[in-house]
Motif scaffolding. Structure first.
Motif, PDB file in Angstrom:
ATOM      1  N   PRO A  74       0.826  -1.219   0.000  1.00 32.67           N
ATOM      2  CA  PRO A  74       0.000   0.000   0.000  1.00 32.67           C
ATOM      3  C   PRO A  74       0.853   1.259   0.000  1.00 32.67           C
ATOM      4  CG  PRO A  74      -0.766  -1.540   1.688  1.00 32.67           C
ATOM      5  CD  PRO A  74       0.528  -2.075   1.156  1.00 32.67           C
ATOM      6  N   ARG A  75       0.318   2.333  -0.551  1.00 33.68           N
ATOM      7  CA  ARG A  75       1.067   3.598  -0.642  1.00 33.68           C
ATOM      8  C   ARG A  75       1.438   4.155   0.727  1.00 33.68           C
ATOM      9  NH1 ARG A  75      -2.020   7.862  -3.722  1.00 33.68           N
ATOM     10  NH2 ARG A  75      -3.725   6.895  -2.620  1.00 33.68           N
ATOM     11  N   ILE A  76       0.612   3.944   1.701  1.00 33.80           N
ATOM     12  CA  ILE A  76       0.895   4.497   3.038  1.00 33.80           C
ATOM     13  C   ILE A  76       2.124   3.847   3.672  1.00 33.80           C
ATOM     14  CG2 ILE A  76      -1.490   5.175   3.517  1.00 33.80           C
ATOM     15  CD1 ILE A  76      -1.664   2.619   5.305  1.00 33.80           C
ATOM     16  N   MET A  77       2.530   2.729   3.155  1.00 33.73           N
ATOM     17  CA  MET A  77       3.684   2.005   3.703  1.00 33.73           C
ATOM     18  C   MET A  77       4.892   2.093   2.782  1.00 33.73           C
ATOM     19  SD  MET A  77       1.808  -1.285   5.189  1.00 33.73           S
ATOM     20  CE  MET A  77       0.386  -1.118   6.207  1.00 33.73           C
ATOM     21  N   ASN A  78       5.031   3.201   2.118  1.00 32.75           N
ATOM     22  CA  ASN A  78       6.111   3.372   1.149  1.00 32.75           C
ATOM     23  C   ASN A  78       7.392   3.835   1.845  1.00 32.75           C
ATOM     24  OD1 ASN A  78       7.329   3.345  -1.281  1.00 32.75           O
ATOM     25  ND2 ASN A  78       6.510   5.304  -1.991  1.00 32.75           N
ATOM     26  N   SER A  79       7.943   2.956   2.685  1.00 31.70           N
ATOM     27  CA  SER A  79       9.230   3.239   3.326  1.00 31.70           C
ATOM     28  C   SER A  79      10.098   1.995   3.182  1.00 31.70           C
ATOM     29  CB  SER A  79       9.041   3.595   4.805  1.00 31.70           C
ATOM     30  OG  SER A  79       8.621   2.467   5.538  1.00 31.70           O
ATOM     31  N   ALA A  80      11.396   2.158   3.363  1.00 34.31           N
ATOM     32  CA  ALA A  80      12.341   1.061   3.144  1.00 34.31           C
ATOM     33  C   ALA A  80      12.051  -0.130   4.055  1.00 34.31           C
ATOM     34  CB  ALA A  80      13.771   1.560   3.355  1.00 34.31           C
ATOM     35  N   VAL A  81      11.650   0.137   5.298  1.00 36.28           N
ATOM     36  CA  VAL A  81      11.390  -0.949   6.254  1.00 36.28           C
ATOM     37  C   VAL A  81      10.221  -1.812   5.767  1.00 36.28           C
ATOM     38  CG1 VAL A  81      10.602  -1.449   8.602  1.00 36.28           C
ATOM     39  CG2 VAL A  81      12.287   0.348   8.206  1.00 36.28           C
ATOM     40  N   PHE A  82       9.137  -1.155   5.383  1.00 33.17           N
ATOM     41  CA  PHE A  82       7.963  -1.913   4.939  1.00 33.17           C
ATOM     42  C   PHE A  82       8.212  -2.598   3.589  1.00 33.17           C
ATOM     43  CE2 PHE A  82       5.870   1.052   7.917  1.00 33.17           C
ATOM     44  CZ  PHE A  82       5.307   0.110   8.760  1.00 33.17           C
ATOM     45  N   GLN A  83       8.986  -1.970   2.714  1.00 32.42           N
ATOM     46  CA  GLN A  83       9.308  -2.606   1.434  1.00 32.42           C
ATOM     47  C   GLN A  83      10.090  -3.884   1.667  1.00 32.42           C
ATOM     48  OE1 GLN A  83      11.290   0.410  -0.863  1.00 32.42           O
ATOM     49  NE2 GLN A  83       9.375   1.464  -1.366  1.00 32.42           N
ATOM     50  N   ARG A  84      11.057  -3.818   2.571  1.00 27.76           N
ATOM     51  CA  ARG A  84      11.860  -5.016   2.885  1.00 27.76           C
ATOM     52  C   ARG A  84      10.985  -6.100   3.523  1.00 27.76           C
ATOM     53  NH1 ARG A  84      15.230  -8.542   1.567  1.00 27.76           N
ATOM     54  NH2 ARG A  84      16.647  -9.279   3.144  1.00 27.76           N
ATOM     55  N   PHE A  85      10.148  -5.686   4.445  1.00 23.76           N
ATOM     56  CA  PHE A  85       9.237  -6.617   5.112  1.00 23.76           C
ATOM     57  C   PHE A  85       8.332  -7.294   4.084  1.00 23.76           C
ATOM     58  CE2 PHE A  85       5.393  -7.552   7.705  1.00 23.76           C
ATOM     59  CZ  PHE A  85       5.984  -8.367   8.654  1.00 23.76           C
ATOM     60  N   PHE A  86       7.811  -6.523   3.149  1.00 19.52           N
ATOM     61  CA  PHE A  86       6.929  -7.061   2.109  1.00 19.52           C
ATOM     62  C   PHE A  86       7.696  -8.045   1.223  1.00 19.52           C
ATOM     63  CE2 PHE A  86       4.447  -6.883  -1.857  1.00 19.52           C
ATOM     64  CZ  PHE A  86       3.173  -7.130  -1.345  1.00 19.52           C
ATOM     65  N   GLN A  87       8.951  -7.722   0.901  1.00 20.80           N
ATOM     66  CA  GLN A  87       9.763  -8.635   0.090  1.00 20.80           C
ATOM     67  C   GLN A  87       9.975  -9.964   0.811  1.00 20.80           C
ATOM     68  OE1 GLN A  87      13.322  -6.357  -0.548  1.00 20.80           O
ATOM     69  NE2 GLN A  87      12.580  -5.457  -2.477  1.00 20.80           N
ATOM     70  N   LEU A  88      10.293  -9.886   2.102  1.00 23.02           N
ATOM     71  CA  LEU A  88      10.507 -11.119   2.873  1.00 23.02           C
ATOM     72  C   LEU A  88       9.228 -11.952   2.950  1.00 23.02           C
ATOM     73  CD1 LEU A  88      12.728  -9.752   5.773  1.00 23.02           C
ATOM     74  CD2 LEU A  88      13.437 -11.276   3.935  1.00 23.02           C
TER      75      LEU A  88
END
Length: 172
Positions: free
Chosen positions: A39-53
């Motif tokens: 989601p756009r509201i979670m557009n930070s490096a931490v959440f991107q990494r979490f989503f990838q994992l």
């Protein structure tokens, strides 16, 4: 120190209602299994990494193997690209050193030519001086020989020509 317990099932905020970072974490944990994109509201490096994992964890064994192979190829390609860049920089450095060495060699060659020309000129001057001195000496010997034939005393011949008495006596 105290603990706060939250049951993810009881977290009922929608994407529009999420306000702070803690809400974002809970939203992500609750909806991870249904999210297709971040989601756009979670557009930070931490959440991107979490989503990838999380996306990686969802893969089947075969898909993980294929993903790992693909990732390895990507890393290998990046390593090759970095090595090529490093070699290119090294090559440019060597070319720069070569140009500097050529410039120094040309400079040394010019200096050597200048020294050779100077030495040649000095050699000519010295050779002329030696030639003149030798010519004068021969002329003195010739003159002394003529005076000796005329019967002049050897001491007077030596005085007039600048030759030594021994040199005059050897003349025939």
């Amino acid at each position: 120190m105290g603990f706060i317990y939250l049951e993810i099932i009881n977290f009922v905020k929608s994407e529009a209602e999420v306000e702070d970072e803690l809400d974002k974490v809970f939203f992500m944990l609750k909806n991870m299994s249904t999210l297709k994109t971040l989601p756009r509201i979670m557009n930070s490096a931490v959440f991107q990494r979490f989503f990838q994992l999380a996306s990686y964890a969802k893969l089947t064994k075969e898909e993980r193997t294929m993903y790992d192979i693909s990732l390895k190829r990507k890393w290998d390609a990046e390593a090759v690209r970095m090595y090529q860049q490093e070699q290119q920089k090294r090559l440019e450095g060597l070319e720069k050193q070569l140009k500097e060495a050529i410039r120094e060699a040309k400079k040394a060659e010019k200096e050597a030519k200048r020294v050779a020309i100077t030495a040649k000129a000095e050699g000519k001057t010295q050779g002329k001086a030696e030639g003149l001195a030798e010519g004068e000496h021969k002329k003195s010997i010739e003159t002394a020989l003529n005076f000796k034939k005329m019967g002049l005393p050897i001491a007077d011949i030596a005085k007039g020509t600048g030759l030594s008495i021994e040199e005059i006596e050897k003349l025939k």
